[in-house]
Design a protein around this motif. Structure first.
Motif, PDB file in Angstrom:
ATOM      1  N   LEU A 131     -58.281 -59.641   6.971  1.00 43.85           N
ATOM      2  CA  LEU A 131     -58.467 -58.268   6.500  1.00 43.85           C
ATOM      3  C   LEU A 131     -57.447 -57.335   7.149  1.00 43.85           C
ATOM      4  CD1 LEU A 131     -62.372 -58.030   6.533  1.00 43.85           C
ATOM      5  CD2 LEU A 131     -60.867 -58.610   4.614  1.00 43.85           C
ATOM      6  N   ARG A 132     -57.221 -57.544   8.453  1.00 44.18           N
ATOM      7  CA  ARG A 132     -56.250 -56.722   9.166  1.00 44.18           C
ATOM      8  C   ARG A 132     -54.857 -56.868   8.526  1.00 44.18           C
ATOM      9  NH1 ARG A 132     -55.233 -54.488  14.278  1.00 44.18           N
ATOM     10  NH2 ARG A 132     -57.335 -54.950  14.956  1.00 44.18           N
ATOM     11  N   GLU A 133     -54.452 -58.115   8.293  1.00 44.09           N
ATOM     12  CA  GLU A 133     -53.121 -58.331   7.720  1.00 44.09           C
ATOM     13  C   GLU A 133     -53.035 -57.763   6.305  1.00 44.09           C
ATOM     14  OE1 GLU A 133     -51.161 -62.005   8.488  1.00 44.09           O
ATOM     15  OE2 GLU A 133     -49.554 -61.586   7.059  1.00 44.09           O
ATOM     16  N   TYR A 134     -54.102 -57.936   5.534  1.00 46.00           N
ATOM     17  CA  TYR A 134     -54.099 -57.384   4.179  1.00 46.00           C
ATOM     18  C   TYR A 134     -53.868 -55.876   4.231  1.00 46.00           C
ATOM     19  CZ  TYR A 134     -54.996 -57.217  -0.817  1.00 46.00           C
ATOM     20  OH  TYR A 134     -54.831 -57.069  -2.167  1.00 46.00           O
ATOM     21  N   LEU A 135     -54.683 -55.196   5.029  1.00 46.99           N
ATOM     22  CA  LEU A 135     -54.614 -53.735   5.086  1.00 46.99           C
ATOM     23  C   LEU A 135     -53.291 -53.241   5.658  1.00 46.99           C
ATOM     24  CD1 LEU A 135     -58.221 -52.962   6.386  1.00 46.99           C
ATOM     25  CD2 LEU A 135     -57.302 -52.363   4.123  1.00 46.99           C
ATOM     26  N   VAL A 136     -52.882 -53.830   6.775  1.00 45.17           N
ATOM     27  CA  VAL A 136     -51.711 -53.286   7.462  1.00 45.17           C
ATOM     28  C   VAL A 136     -50.430 -53.622   6.691  1.00 45.17           C
ATOM     29  CG1 VAL A 136     -50.424 -53.109   9.622  1.00 45.17           C
ATOM     30  CG2 VAL A 136     -52.890 -53.397   9.685  1.00 45.17           C
ATOM     31  N   SER A 137     -50.315 -54.845   6.167  1.00 49.88           N
ATOM     32  CA  SER A 137     -49.076 -55.162   5.456  1.00 49.88           C
ATOM     33  C   SER A 137     -48.962 -54.325   4.181  1.00 49.88           C
ATOM     34  CB  SER A 137     -48.960 -56.663   5.152  1.00 49.88           C
ATOM     35  OG  SER A 137     -49.966 -57.106   4.266  1.00 49.88           O
ATOM     36  N   GLU A 138     -50.071 -54.132   3.475  1.00 50.25           N
ATOM     37  CA  GLU A 138     -50.013 -53.304   2.272  1.00 50.25           C
ATOM     38  C   GLU A 138     -49.765 -51.824   2.623  1.00 50.25           C
ATOM     39  OE1 GLU A 138     -49.922 -54.113  -1.151  1.00 50.25           O
ATOM     40  OE2 GLU A 138     -49.384 -55.956  -0.104  1.00 50.25           O
ATOM     41  N   ALA A 139     -50.319 -51.370   3.740  1.00 52.89           N
ATOM     42  CA  ALA A 139     -50.043 -49.997   4.182  1.00 52.89           C
ATOM     43  C   ALA A 139     -48.558 -49.844   4.491  1.00 52.89           C
ATOM     44  CB  ALA A 139     -50.884 -49.653   5.402  1.00 52.89           C
ATOM     45  N   MET A 140     -47.990 -50.827   5.173  1.00 55.94           N
ATOM     46  CA  MET A 140     -46.559 -50.774   5.498  1.00 55.94           C
ATOM     47  C   MET A 140     -45.732 -50.673   4.222  1.00 55.94           C
ATOM     48  SD  MET A 140     -45.915 -50.893   8.804  1.00 55.94           S
ATOM     49  CE  MET A 140     -44.744 -51.970   9.613  1.00 55.94           C
ATOM     50  N   TYR A 141     -46.121 -51.437   3.222  1.00 59.57           N
ATOM     51  CA  TYR A 141     -45.389 -51.386   1.954  1.00 59.57           C
ATOM     52  C   TYR A 141     -45.420 -49.966   1.379  1.00 59.57           C
ATOM     53  CZ  TYR A 141     -44.127 -52.123  -2.893  1.00 59.57           C
ATOM     54  OH  TYR A 141     -43.519 -52.009  -4.113  1.00 59.57           O
ATOM     55  N   LYS A 142     -46.591 -49.367   1.394  1.00 53.67           N
ATOM     56  CA  LYS A 142     -46.726 -48.010   0.846  1.00 53.67           C
ATOM     57  C   LYS A 142     -46.017 -46.977   1.726  1.00 53.67           C
ATOM     58  CE  LYS A 142     -49.180 -49.017  -2.758  1.00 53.67           C
ATOM     59  NZ  LYS A 142     -48.791 -48.681  -4.136  1.00 53.67           N
ATOM     60  N   LEU A 143     -45.818 -47.317   2.996  1.00 54.68           N
ATOM     61  CA  LEU A 143     -45.081 -46.435   3.903  1.00 54.68           C
ATOM     62  C   LEU A 143     -43.574 -46.692   3.809  1.00 54.68           C
ATOM     63  CD1 LEU A 143     -47.494 -46.754   6.974  1.00 54.68           C
ATOM     64  CD2 LEU A 143     -47.083 -44.653   5.665  1.00 54.68           C
ATOM     65  N   ASN A 144     -43.196 -47.511   2.849  1.00 59.68           N
ATOM     66  CA  ASN A 144     -41.786 -47.829   2.582  1.00 59.68           C
ATOM     67  C   ASN A 144     -41.097 -48.625   3.684  1.00 59.68           C
ATOM     68  OD1 ASN A 144     -41.929 -46.410   0.099  1.00 59.68           O
ATOM     69  ND2 ASN A 144     -41.720 -44.487   1.235  1.00 59.68           N
ATOM     70  N   VAL A 145     -41.867 -49.423   4.389  1.00 57.40           N
ATOM     71  CA  VAL A 145     -41.303 -50.289   5.432  1.00 57.40           C
ATOM     72  C   VAL A 145     -41.198 -51.714   4.872  1.00 57.40           C
ATOM     73  CG1 VAL A 145     -41.570 -51.173   7.778  1.00 57.40           C
ATOM     74  CG2 VAL A 145     -42.475 -48.903   7.191  1.00 57.40           C
ATOM     75  N   PRO A 146     -40.034 -52.355   4.956  1.00 54.56           N
ATOM     76  CA  PRO A 146     -39.922 -53.739   4.489  1.00 54.56           C
ATOM     77  C   PRO A 146     -40.962 -54.640   5.155  1.00 54.56           C
ATOM     78  CG  PRO A 146     -37.745 -52.867   4.999  1.00 54.56           C
ATOM     79  CD  PRO A 146     -38.752 -51.842   5.469  1.00 54.56           C
ATOM     80  N   THR A 147     -41.642 -55.411   4.361  1.00 55.14           N
ATOM     81  CA  THR A 147     -42.765 -56.195   4.892  1.00 55.14           C
ATOM     82  C   THR A 147     -43.122 -57.352   3.976  1.00 55.14           C
ATOM     83  OG1 THR A 147     -45.113 -56.068   5.511  1.00 55.14           O
ATOM     84  CG2 THR A 147     -44.425 -54.629   3.734  1.00 55.14           C
ATOM     85  N   THR A 148     -43.780 -58.368   4.549  1.00 56.13           N
ATOM     86  CA  THR A 148     -44.450 -59.361   3.722  1.00 56.13           C
ATOM     87  C   THR A 148     -45.638 -58.645   3.093  1.00 56.13           C
ATOM     88  OG1 THR A 148     -45.972 -60.036   5.469  1.00 56.13           O
ATOM     89  CG2 THR A 148     -43.867 -61.202   5.346  1.00 56.13           C
ATOM     90  N   ARG A 149     -46.182 -59.214   2.026  1.00 54.61           N
ATOM     91  CA  ARG A 149     -47.275 -58.526   1.348  1.00 54.61           C
ATOM     92  C   ARG A 149     -48.485 -59.437   1.179  1.00 54.61           C
ATOM     93  NH1 ARG A 149     -45.825 -54.808  -3.504  1.00 54.61           N
ATOM     94  NH2 ARG A 149     -47.905 -54.098  -2.867  1.00 54.61           N
ATOM     95  N   ALA A 150     -49.575 -58.837   0.701  1.00 53.88           N
ATOM     96  CA  ALA A 150     -50.801 -59.599   0.506  1.00 53.88           C
ATOM     97  C   ALA A 150     -51.102 -59.675  -0.983  1.00 53.88           C
ATOM     98  CB  ALA A 150     -51.946 -58.913   1.235  1.00 53.88           C
ATOM     99  N   LEU A 151     -51.191 -60.897  -1.496  1.00 55.95           N
ATOM    100  CA  LEU A 151     -51.507 -61.073  -2.921  1.00 55.95           C
ATOM    101  C   LEU A 151     -53.010 -61.227  -3.127  1.00 55.95           C
ATOM    102  CD1 LEU A 151     -50.467 -61.472  -5.845  1.00 55.95           C
ATOM    103  CD2 LEU A 151     -50.311 -63.930  -5.353  1.00 55.95           C
ATOM    104  N   ALA A 152     -53.676 -61.832  -2.160  1.00 56.57           N
ATOM    105  CA  ALA A 152     -55.120 -62.019  -2.303  1.00 56.57           C
ATOM    106  C   ALA A 152     -55.744 -62.352  -0.954  1.00 56.57           C
ATOM    107  CB  ALA A 152     -55.418 -63.153  -3.278  1.00 56.57           C
ATOM    108  N   ALA A 153     -57.027 -62.067  -0.855  1.00 60.57           N
ATOM    109  CA  ALA A 153     -57.803 -62.483   0.317  1.00 60.57           C
ATOM    110  C   ALA A 153     -59.112 -63.071  -0.181  1.00 60.57           C
ATOM    111  CB  ALA A 153     -58.077 -61.288   1.228  1.00 60.57           C
ATOM    112  N   VAL A 154     -59.504 -64.184   0.429  1.00 62.48           N
ATOM    113  CA  VAL A 154     -60.778 -64.820   0.066  1.00 62.48           C
ATOM    114  C   VAL A 154     -61.581 -65.151   1.322  1.00 62.48           C
ATOM    115  CG1 VAL A 154     -59.818 -65.903  -2.028  1.00 62.48           C
ATOM    116  CG2 VAL A 154     -59.821 -67.186   0.120  1.00 62.48           C
TER     117      VAL A 154
END
Ligand code: AMP
Ligand code: MG
Length: 497
Positions: A131-154
């Motif tokens: 959950l942490r990685e999902y939230l933080v990596s997607e937040a980084m993307y929206k903050l315009n920082v190059p990052t890996t992204r999250a496609l799904a969490a189960v």
């Protein structure tokens, strides 16, 4: 399942680069979140009608058609000591998606079971870190920082043993490359120059297509890696992001933020801030990140040196020159980004640069001395007018003592009077880089507690929605912009291994 069409160019590099490795199915996979926007950028045809089937892929219970999954080999300098044998111990690479617009997306499952590189680990991931990685990596993307992204969490329906037993999760992670500085180190340690060259060619072809028509391809490649990394770390510094575990195996050669473990955004500004429980010496503290970036790139240089020139002395000189450019690139990116953050546009000369740098650094000193919240300070600063208003009072309230910030605001306004932009223009520019919302530690903690303890994902979804639009003030969402109350402060974060 045809909805995730995968290629696997990594497979063709040679068997020394990986071990074929299948995800281990889980008992009761359930989808927490699927990233529709990312899926459509990737050109995937996953709709509501086949999302259930896709969930089986995200859980590792089914493989995308034609996929030959593997675990990548890599080494890593961990807290300064070289570990020759790491590799994907809890991640499995499924292959690459070639999107209609020509972009390539590497896809990986994280937490999908043991691989040849798992050593004593279980190859699994607890739900919290997912959950942490999902939230933080997607937040980084929206903050315009190059990052890996999250496609799904189960969730997996299975328990994992960490400090206590808790629910397991799997993250489907997407990157423009999963090759790390440590991947090059793996072959350098074996003296396998041939594989280093194969790996470099692979990365250049996929991630550095802009490099062509140059005399020294590998040197130019290294230069570009250095420049991307310098810019990336400058962005972290502008947002108060602390990666937490910048080992060379956690540094992507594509210039993206990767491996969100004990990472955190700081609340109160502090040069020496550390959250990671295992970082006792503060090696990866906030202000150590720029020099550690250089340290890691120096390790990469050591691997690539034989490709720069036949004569070792010449090759080393060339590498040194590039490494020296890191500081210049970093300083340039830092100042450019900070100028926008502070609403300073004009830069005529070197003397102006020095003046601006002093002005910028002195605010950080004052913030540190007065325990001011990083994000809120810039939230208010980017709403101030040239003439004092009631917003000044709100800003000052963030500081323990107001004299030094008052004096600083005077200097800042004097500097602004040299600008030709209006209040409104400046505020718009500043607000486009100064977020209202960041994934604050205590909010993530709250999300994880609800999910792990009560299987309740409401807070996860709420926080995710707010972070989708981090620069816009959203009505009724005050809770998400405020720093933690003393009892909510999270002092330590964990790798989750
Ligand atoms: P990280 O902390 O994610 O950078 O991981 C460092 C190394 O430990 C990598 O080689 C990981 O694959 C491995 N690792 C971390 N957690 C686990 C786990 N639960 N099982 C197996 N390997 C792991
Ligand atoms: Mg790692």
């Amino acid at each position: 399942m045809k909805h995730i069409p995968l290629n696997n160019r990594f497979l063709d590099l040679g068997s020394q680069f990986y071990r074929k490795s299948k995800p281990v199915p889980v008992t009761a996979p359930a989808l927490i979140k699927f990233n529709k926007n990312l899926a459509s950028m990737m050109g995937l045809s996953i709709e509501d009608t086949n999302l259930q089937e896709a969930t089986l892929i995200f859980a590792g219970n089914q493989l995308p058609e034609g996929s030959i999954p593997l675990a990548m080999a890599y080494s890593g300098s961990q807290f300064g000591s070289f570990n020759p044998q790491l590799g994907d111990g809890r991640a499995i690479y499924l292959g690459e998606v070639n999107a209609p617009d020509g972009k390539t997306f590497d896809v990986q499952l994280k937490g999908s079971g043991r691989t040849a590189y798992s050593r004593n680990g279980d190859g699994r991931s607890a739900l919290g870190p997912v959950l942490r990685e999902y939230l933080v990596s997607e937040a980084m993307y929206k903050l315009n920082v190059p990052t890996t992204r999250a496609l799904a969490a189960v969730t997996t329906g299975e328990e994992v043993a960490r400090e206590t037993l808790g629910p397991g999760g799997i993250l489907t992670r997407v990157a423009s490359s999963f090759v790390r500085v440590g991947t090059f180190q793996y072959f350098a340690a074996k003296g396998d120059l041939k594989s280093i060259k194969i790996l470099a060619d692979y990365v250049i072809e996929r991630n550095y297509q802009n490099i062509n028509g140059v005399d020294n391809l590998y040197l130019e490649f290294f230069k570009s890696v250095v420049e991307r990394q310098a810019k990336l770390i400058a962005q972290w510094m502008q947002l108060g992001f602390i990666h937490g575990v910048m080992n060379t195996d956690n540094m992507s050669v594509a210039g993206e933020t990767i491996d969100y473990g004990p990472c955190a955004f700081m609340d109160e500004f502090n040069h020496n801030q550390v959250y990671s429980f295992i970082d006792r010496g503060g090696r990866y503290a906030y202000s150590q990140q720029p020099p550690i970036g250089l340290w890691n790139l120096t390790r990469l240089a050591e691997c690539l040196v034989p490709l720069f020139a036949e004569d070792t002395e010449t090759a080393v000189e060339l590498a040194k020159e590039v490494l020296q450019s890191y500081e210049t690139s970093y300083e340039k990116a830092w100042l450019e980004g900070m100028r926008i953050k502070f609403g300073l546009v004009r830069s005529d000369d070197n003397a102006g640069d020095i003046q601006d740098k002093k002005l910028i650094e002195s605010l950080f000193e004052i913030m540190q001395m007065n325990h001011a919240d990083f994000t809120l300070t810039f939230f208010y600063l980017s709403r101030l007018n040239l003439i004092e208003s009631d917003i000044d009072e709100k800003l000052k309230k963030l500081f323990d003592k107001t004299e030094s910030i008052e004096a600083w605001l005077g200097r800042w306004r004097l500097r602004l009077s040299e600008e030709t932009t209006t209040d409104e223009e400046r505020q718009l520019n500043m607000q486009s880089v100064n977020p209202v919302y960041i994934p604050r530690n205590h909010l993530i903690e709250e999300v994880i507690r609800a999910a792990e303890d009560n299987n309740d994902f409401t807070l996860f979804h709420k926080l995710h929605v707010v972070l989708e639009d981090p620069f816009t003030l959203q009505p009724g969402m005050d809770k998400y912009m405020l720093p933690p109350e003393p009892e909510q402060v999270v002092e330590n974060t964990f790798c989750g291994t």
